[in-house]
Motif scaffolding. Structure first.
Motif, PDB file in Angstrom:
ATOM      1  N   THR A  57      56.927  17.494  37.276  1.00 33.47           N
ATOM      2  CA  THR A  57      57.588  17.728  36.020  1.00 33.47           C
ATOM      3  C   THR A  57      57.333  16.539  35.200  1.00 33.47           C
ATOM      4  O   THR A  57      57.101  15.140  35.628  1.00 33.47           O
ATOM      5  CB  THR A  57      59.252  17.858  35.950  1.00 33.47           C
ATOM      6  N   ARG A  59      59.068  14.659  31.478  1.00 33.61           N
ATOM      7  CA  ARG A  59      59.817  14.724  30.401  1.00 33.61           C
ATOM      8  C   ARG A  59      59.578  13.785  29.238  1.00 33.61           C
ATOM      9  O   ARG A  59      59.140  12.503  29.805  1.00 33.61           O
ATOM     10  CB  ARG A  59      61.420  14.584  30.825  1.00 33.61           C
ATOM     11  N   HIS A  63      63.017  16.061  27.012  1.00 40.33           N
ATOM     12  CA  HIS A  63      62.475  17.330  27.139  1.00 40.33           C
ATOM     13  C   HIS A  63      61.570  17.649  28.134  1.00 40.33           C
ATOM     14  O   HIS A  63      60.433  16.935  27.991  1.00 40.33           O
ATOM     15  CB  HIS A  63      62.222  17.680  25.647  1.00 40.33           C
ATOM     16  N   ASP A  64      61.665  18.806  28.709  1.00 38.49           N
ATOM     17  CA  ASP A  64      60.403  18.792  29.751  1.00 38.49           C
ATOM     18  C   ASP A  64      59.254  19.627  29.013  1.00 38.49           C
ATOM     19  O   ASP A  64      59.429  20.432  28.201  1.00 38.49           O
ATOM     20  CB  ASP A  64      61.092  20.118  30.700  1.00 38.49           C
ATOM     21  N   ARG A  67      58.622  23.598  29.582  1.00 34.70           N
ATOM     22  CA  ARG A  67      59.673  24.521  29.389  1.00 34.70           C
ATOM     23  C   ARG A  67      60.198  24.192  27.723  1.00 34.70           C
ATOM     24  O   ARG A  67      60.817  25.205  27.241  1.00 34.70           O
ATOM     25  CB  ARG A  67      60.877  24.493  30.081  1.00 34.70           C
ATOM     26  N   GLU A  68      60.219  22.953  27.308  1.00 31.62           N
ATOM     27  CA  GLU A  68      60.599  22.729  25.821  1.00 31.62           C
ATOM     28  C   GLU A  68      59.507  21.962  25.305  1.00 31.62           C
ATOM     29  O   GLU A  68      59.659  20.909  24.899  1.00 31.62           O
ATOM     30  CB  GLU A  68      61.731  21.902  26.088  1.00 31.62           C
ATOM     31  N   SER A  69      58.340  22.577  25.071  1.00 35.42           N
ATOM     32  CA  SER A  69      57.103  21.856  24.622  1.00 35.42           C
ATOM     33  C   SER A  69      57.124  21.396  23.248  1.00 35.42           C
ATOM     34  O   SER A  69      57.000  20.465  22.821  1.00 35.42           O
ATOM     35  CB  SER A  69      55.808  22.703  24.764  1.00 35.42           C
ATOM     36  N   GLN A  71      59.899  20.678  21.365  1.00 37.51           N
ATOM     37  CA  GLN A  71      60.872  19.435  21.484  1.00 37.51           C
ATOM     38  C   GLN A  71      60.172  18.214  21.770  1.00 37.51           C
ATOM     39  O   GLN A  71      60.225  16.861  21.048  1.00 37.51           O
ATOM     40  CB  GLN A  71      62.139  19.803  21.995  1.00 37.51           C
ATOM     41  N   ALA A  72      59.397  18.520  23.095  1.00 38.58           N
ATOM     42  CA  ALA A  72      58.796  17.212  23.595  1.00 38.58           C
ATOM     43  C   ALA A  72      57.540  16.714  22.738  1.00 38.58           C
ATOM     44  O   ALA A  72      57.551  15.541  22.652  1.00 38.58           O
ATOM     45  CB  ALA A  72      58.125  17.773  24.867  1.00 38.58           C
TER      46      ALA A  72
END
Ligand SMILES: Nc1ncnc2c1ncn2[C@@H]1O[C@H](COP(=O)(O)OP(=O)(O)OP(=O)(O)O)[C@@H](O)[C@H]1O
Ligand SMILES: [Mg+2]
Length: 309
Positions: A57, A59, A63-64, A67-69, A71-72
């Motif tokens: 993973t 972050r 933000h992952d 899965r949370e591209s 926001q990342a």
């Protein structure tokens, strides 16, 4: 902040990144140091969302990236190793393009364009086409494009390759300034002097593995008091092992017919005895260099090879 945990990336049968973990903190420069093909760009690609990790993973500010591209990616700035500029546009238009792509508009956009061109020393060339720029100027513009939107996390992939020494110092100062302003900087390089001068913490990687990690002081402590002694000439491998096998002060790192690398405690005071022992072991010594403990000597000690090859 960037958290990389057990990252793995395969390209078909090739494992480019194998179980890499590290944390890069806010307001600091974290270095990824490694030779060509070590997996630096692949790691950056997995952080920026360009590549999908095979396992593990990543972050970015919690933000992952898979899965949370969105926001990342929102806090990321990337300065890629392959220069990403439009040759038929001017320097100003290139920076404007990236600024707009990151959502900047109006007065804010205009102010940032001037700012980044000024700090990279390109303001007087703002109107010139980029395909008429030198390699080093393109590198500086590439950097300007990566910071136009004031990212909180900055990924720099070998940003100083091909840059002249003066511009390099200036670029490194800019990178340091970013960290001082609270940006989390990830900096990849194969220049060990650069890593040594600019990084607060770093991971040395080789063949997709982290082989050493820590602050500069921690990594240098791994070398202990040992200097690296590189000798060229002609050597008898088994004789050398016999001569130094029981000497706690000398460790043979590598040896072949023409080259021997030794890790030696307080080498400068031991050179006469060392030379005598080498000759006694049937060696002919043509050239000898002693290096103080450094990232490069640590790399050679851990991998048995030079960083620049
Ligand atoms: N798209 C790809 N397809 C297949 N293999 C790849 C791809 N990109 C990289 N590789 C391989 O993955 C390994 C790591 O490459 P990577 O570009 O991450 O290294 P690097 O540390 O950035 O090297 P350099 O210092 O040369 O930029 C290499 O063996 C490379 O050949
Ligand atoms: Mg690379």
């Amino acid at each position: 902040m960037i958290e990389v945990a057990q990252l793995r990336k395969e390209y078909g049968d090739l494992v480019a990144v194998d179980d890499i973990s590290f944390t890069a903190e806010t307001g600091a420069i974290f270095g990824l140091l490694g030779p060509n093909g070590a997996g630096k760009t692949t790691t950056i690609g997995c952080i920026s969302g360009l590549l999908e990790p095979t396992a593990g993973t990543v972050r970015v500010r919690g933000h992952d990236v898979v899965r949370e591209s969105a926001q990342a990616k929102a806090s990321l700035g990337v300065v890629p190793q392959e220069i990403a500029l439009y040759g038929d546009l001017s320097a100003g238009e290139n920076v404007r393009f990236w600024g707009q792509a990151y959502g900047l508009r109006g007065a804010k956009l205009r102010a940032r364009i001037t700012d980044v061109l000024e700090i990279t020393g390109l303001l007087d060339r703002a109107g010139d086409r980029v395909d008429q720029f030198s390699g080093g100027m393109k590198r500086r513009l590439n950097f300007a494009c990566g910071i136009i939107h004031e990212p909180q996390v900055l990924l720099l992939d070998e940003p100083t390759v091909g840059v002249d020494p003066q511009s390099r110092v200036r670029l490194l100062d800019l990178v340091r300034e970013q960290a001082n302003q609270g940006v989390c900087v990830l900096y990849t390089t194969h220049y060990m002097e650069e890593a040594q001068s600019i990084c607060d913490r770093l991971a040395i990687i080789d063949h997709g593995h982290v082989i050493a990690q820590g602050s500069l002081a921690e990594l240098q402590a791994q070398m202990g008091e040992r200097d690296l002694v590189r000798v060229s000439g002609s050597f008898d491998e088994s004789e050398l092992h016999r001569a130094f096998g029981h000497d706690a002060d000398v460790e043979i790192v590598t040896v072949d017919d023409a080259q021997a690398t030794l890790s030696v405690r307080k080498a400068s005071s031991k050179l006469p005895t060392l030379l005598a022992a080498l000759t006694g072991a049937g060696s002919e010594v043509r050239d000898i260099t002693v290096s103080q403990p450094s990232l490069e000597s640590l790399f050679i000690k851990l991998t048995g090879k030079e960083l620049r090859e």
